[in-house]
Design a protein around this motif. Structure first.
Motif, PDB file in Angstrom:
ATOM      1  N   ASP A 111       2.467   3.543  -5.415  1.00 57.45           N
ATOM      2  CA  ASP A 111       1.154   4.131  -5.121  1.00 57.45           C
ATOM      3  C   ASP A 111       1.370   5.445  -4.375  1.00 57.45           C
ATOM      4  O   ASP A 111       2.062   5.482  -3.347  1.00 57.45           O
ATOM      5  CB  ASP A 111       0.352   3.146  -4.268  1.00 57.45           C
ATOM      6  N   MET A 112       0.793   6.500  -4.897  1.00 51.56           N
ATOM      7  CA  MET A 112       0.971   7.809  -4.275  1.00 51.56           C
ATOM      8  C   MET A 112       0.253   7.841  -2.916  1.00 51.56           C
ATOM      9  O   MET A 112      -0.775   7.187  -2.739  1.00 51.56           O
ATOM     10  CB  MET A 112       0.392   8.919  -5.178  1.00 51.56           C
ATOM     11  N   ASP A 113       0.786   8.602  -2.003  1.00 54.17           N
ATOM     12  CA  ASP A 113       0.192   8.669  -0.665  1.00 54.17           C
ATOM     13  C   ASP A 113      -0.924   9.720  -0.633  1.00 54.17           C
ATOM     14  O   ASP A 113      -0.697  10.874  -1.021  1.00 54.17           O
ATOM     15  CB  ASP A 113       1.267   9.037   0.366  1.00 54.17           C
ATOM     16  N   ALA A 114      -2.078   9.291  -0.136  1.00 53.35           N
ATOM     17  CA  ALA A 114      -3.253  10.180  -0.004  1.00 53.35           C
ATOM     18  C   ALA A 114      -3.332  11.124  -1.213  1.00 53.35           C
ATOM     19  O   ALA A 114      -3.410  12.348  -1.042  1.00 53.35           O
ATOM     20  CB  ALA A 114      -3.169  10.961   1.298  1.00 53.35           C
ATOM     21  N   ASP A 202      -3.039   7.210  -9.662  1.00 59.31           N
ATOM     22  CA  ASP A 202      -1.957   7.316  -8.671  1.00 59.31           C
ATOM     23  C   ASP A 202      -1.170   6.036  -8.454  1.00 59.31           C
ATOM     24  O   ASP A 202      -0.389   5.959  -7.515  1.00 59.31           O
ATOM     25  CB  ASP A 202      -2.511   7.838  -7.339  1.00 59.31           C
ATOM     26  N   LYS A 257       3.252   2.304   4.121  1.00 58.93           N
ATOM     27  CA  LYS A 257       2.644   3.576   3.736  1.00 58.93           C
ATOM     28  C   LYS A 257       2.494   4.465   4.960  1.00 58.93           C
ATOM     29  O   LYS A 257       2.205   3.920   6.028  1.00 58.93           O
ATOM     30  CB  LYS A 257       1.249   3.301   3.136  1.00 58.93           C
TER      31      LYS A 257
HETATM   32 MG    MG Z   1      -2.614   6.092  -3.203  1.00 54.32          MG
END
Ligand code: MG
Ligand code: DCP
Length: 704
Positions: A111-114, A202, A257
């Motif tokens: 999962d991509m961060d922000a 994402d 995260k």
């Molecule tokens: Mg994300």
């Protein structure tokens, strides 16, 4: 069976009304641990008090409380023998579910961060380190980690976010950018699992079992490498979770995260320890409503408590709902490798000693075509894009592709097209030939489709079906709500733009309850009957009132719009939109028609408010999801026409009844039955011009 000790039925503390459930912007998001929750709640409460949104939230809150009270009353009424019966049912189910435990696969959730915020920061480095949010005053899509410290988060109105963080910088959304970066990340994911399951722009699930074995690396090492590679390719950070199933992998990816990872070992003890104290809200599919109900009715707050209260869950919920809750208690989740329908392509290749002998190369190609054809037929696939991969004697790799009008799967067809591609490259000395077919003809339900067939929208708009332009049709009923589809937060995934779009509600019970609620909004008198008569909350309930069986692609998460918001949404009517799209009023696009009849493309365009949100149901699809938008448009059209057809049939029946009555009366009075009959047949002829929508599908399918 343990007592179903529930927290006292929630009623807003009058001294601290902001503690009401409705105003909680959950702290479940990463990066919000240190936030002063009460301060945020108070601000949210004060800022939204008195608004329509607030009123609706209060209605929902009241509804859920009523539901909780009803369920608690039913719990209290269970006799001792009921309780022991349901405890036995639960014990048996737990054993059966336990027997399905599969620890053989290694799943990675990335999962991509922000994400949106990070992409914007990449574009404009001056944003780095400053609190910023993507979106506007009405709603924000996400916030960076600096802003989260103030309690600012996704799906929060921007004006509230600004109040929480006066320094907050707003950046408008730009889906093109996010899709571009999303595509880059997917290229990386593909290297680790060619059948990876994209869950949104994402995030994705990857089965890394093979890659770990092949490369003799631990899952943690693979996760590390994948994240580094994503960073190298995109400049963005991501987080990963590794676990024996997808449900747990998703939970794990959130633990460290941003820019971190967490590996849950593949053994039962580790899983049970991990799950024992895990708050239920961390589980995908358990949102604030389910959390509220489970906590309010049964006192369940952690996953382990699902097992302890299993008897009550079996007593009060449907089997599928109870199964889900018990599975959560056991830390079970999906482990299956993606099914055929998730496949993007099917391929084979063969390496040999480098040769420029054309006859030999043709022979290899023929063998590959045959093998591919056999494999495709085994899986019932046909495809439209054929890719030829070649590795030259000097190790240069070339790919050549062709997309056909028709789907193919026979050896002859494959070879025929492959030969054309190969001949264009010869003479050449090769050491590898590969063939790949993609662009399958299988939709979510396995139905075949024909690329040359007109879409429903084209069909209707061109006047073929009814002889009418769609604008002349009556309003689309507001009850798009009746369409339901199954929710499986892990499974309704998209691989690429050819898979099912998942309109996943974050909360399984929530979606179901809200669908009831929205009925309430339309028809309050139906409210109580519907609620009270419903003894259980089916788990696989409706979502966002959108049945999009063929809506493909993967939409941003903000499509997770709750129905109640849709009801309130400023939606303008279908016919109004058609009207405003008339050539004399419309914004003309490059594709405008010369003949003054709006094109399907135009019609499809005006469906989208701000060019990304469906004005009818609120689903959001970025402009570049062209096919998905078309299909979504078709879906609304189909629904509308279906409604019209049923209205028409009703009218027809009524007309016939009246005309029969008139006819009998005229017979009696004037003996004019001949002319009356003629009129009757004219009217039914006119009506039958409207092809019932289900007939349309039957007919279309015959062409496939
Ligand atoms: Mg994300
Ligand atoms: N998104 C959205 N509406 C929401 C939630 C998310 O439009 N209600 C969009 C913006 C996010 C992207 O989807 O950037 C990804 O969602 P995530 O939940 O993964 O959130 P982020 O990636 O922004 O943050 P993180 O994953 O670091 O918590």
């Amino acid at each position: 069976m343990e007592k179903a000790e529930a927290e006292p039925s929630a009623s807003a503390d009058s001294a601290r009304p902001w503690q009401s459930y409705t105003t909680v912007y959950t702290n479940a998001k990463a990066g919000m641990d240190g936030v002063d929750k009460e301060k945020v709640q108070r601000t949210v409460y004060e800022m939204s008090k008195g608004s329509k949104y607030f009123e609706n939230e209060e209605r929902k809150e009241a509804f859920i409380r009523q539901k909780i009270d009803n369920m608690r009353a039913r719990c209290a009424k269970l006799s001792a023998s009921d309780i022991s019966h349901y405890q036995m049912v639960a014990d048996k189910r737990i054993l059966e579910l336990e027997a399905t435990r599969d620890l053989s696969r290694i799943w990675l959730h990335v999962d991509m961060d922000a994400f949106y915020a990070a992409v914007e920061t990449l574009d404009n480095p001056s944003l780095r380190g400053r609190p910023m949010a993507v979106g506007g005053m009405s709603m924000i899509s996400t916030a960076n980690y600096e802003a989260r410290k103030f309690g600012v988060r996704a799906a929060m109105p921007g004006f509230i976010a600004r109040k929480l963080c006066p320094e907050l910088i707003f950046v408008p959304t730009d889906f093109k950018k996010y899709t571009y970066y999303s595509d880059l990340t997917r290229k990386v994911f593909q290297k680790y699992d060619p059948n990876f399951m994209a869950a949104s722009l994402d995030e994705a699930y990857l089965d890394i079992t093979e890659v770990c074995n092949e490369r003799d690396l631990t899952s943690g090492e693979i996760a590390e490498e994948l994240r580094t590679s994503v960073h190298e390719v995109t400049g963005l950070t991501c987080s990963a979770g590794v676990a024996p199933n997808r449900l747990l992998a998703k939970v794990c990816s959130d633990i460290n995260k941003p820019n971190g990872q967490f590996v849950l070992p593949s053994n039962r003890m580790a899983v049970m320890t991990f799950i024992s104290s895990l708050p239920i809200r961390k589980i995908g599919g358990i949102g604030k409503v389910t959390e509220h109900i489970l906590s309010g009715v049964f006192g369940i707050n952690t996953c382990e408590e699902m097992l302890q209260k299993g008897g009550f869950l079996c007593a009060l919920f449907s089997r599928s709902s109870a199964d889900f809750f018990l599975s959560v208690g056991l830390g079970l989740g999906k482990t299956d490798t993606p099914q055929v329908r998730f496949r993007k392509s099917i391929s084979n290749e063969r390496t040999f000693s480098a040769t420029d002998d054309t006859a030999l190369l043709y022979q290899k190609l023929a063998e590959l075509s045959e093998m591919l054809s056999i494999d495709m037929q085994k899986e019932g696939l046909s495809g439209r894009t054929l890719t030829l991969k070649l590795k030259t004697a000097s190790f240069e790799v070339r790919s050549r592709a062709v997309t056909m009008q028709k789907y193919i799967c026979s050896r002859e067809d494959i070879l025929n097209h492959a030969l054309k591609l190969l001949n264009a490259e010869l003479p050449l000395s090769l050491r590898l030939i590969g063939l790949r077919i993609s662009h399958f003809n299988e939709d979510k339900d396995g139905h075949l489709s024909d690329p040359t067939q007109k879409t429903l929208a084209n069909f209707i708009i061109s006047g073929d079906a009814s002889g009418k332009n769609v604008c002349e049709h009556s309003l689309l009923g507001s009850d798009t709500s009746d369409s339901h589809f199954m929710v499986d937060p892990e499974n309704d995934l998209s691989i690429d733009n050819h898979e099912t779009c998942h309109y996943v509600s974050e909360d399984l019970l929530d979606s179901n309850l809200l669908s009831d609620l929205d009925h309430c909004n339309f028809n309050l008198s139906n409210n109580s009957g519907k609620i009270d008569n419903n003894n259980e909350l089916p788990l696989n309930g409706s979502v966002a009132k959108v049945n999009a069986p063929n809506v493909v692609g993967c939409a941003p998460k903000s499509h997770q719009i709750k129905v109640s918001h849709l009801v309130e949404a400023d939606s303008f009517s279908f016919s109004e939109q058609c009207e405003s799209n008339r050539p004399d009023r419309a914004r003309r696009t490059n594709n405008d028609l010369d003949d003054g009849v709006p094109s399907s493309n135009q019609k499809e365009q005006f469906l989208w408010v701000n060019d990304y949100k469906c004005s009818l149901c609120g689903i959001e699809l970025p402009p570049n999801f062209v096919e998905e938008r078309q299909e979504h448009f078709d879906f609304h059209l189909a629904e509308k026409l279906q409604k019209e057809e049923s209205d028409n049939s009703r009218n027809l029946m009524l007309n016939q009844r009246f005309s029969q009555r008139d006819h009998t009366a005229s017979q009696r009075r004037h003996k004019r039955h001949k002319s009356s009959k003629k009129e009757g047949s004219k009217s039914s002829q006119k009506e039958s011009k409207h092809l019932p929508i289900d007939m349309f599908f039957v007919k279309s399918n015959q062409n496939f």
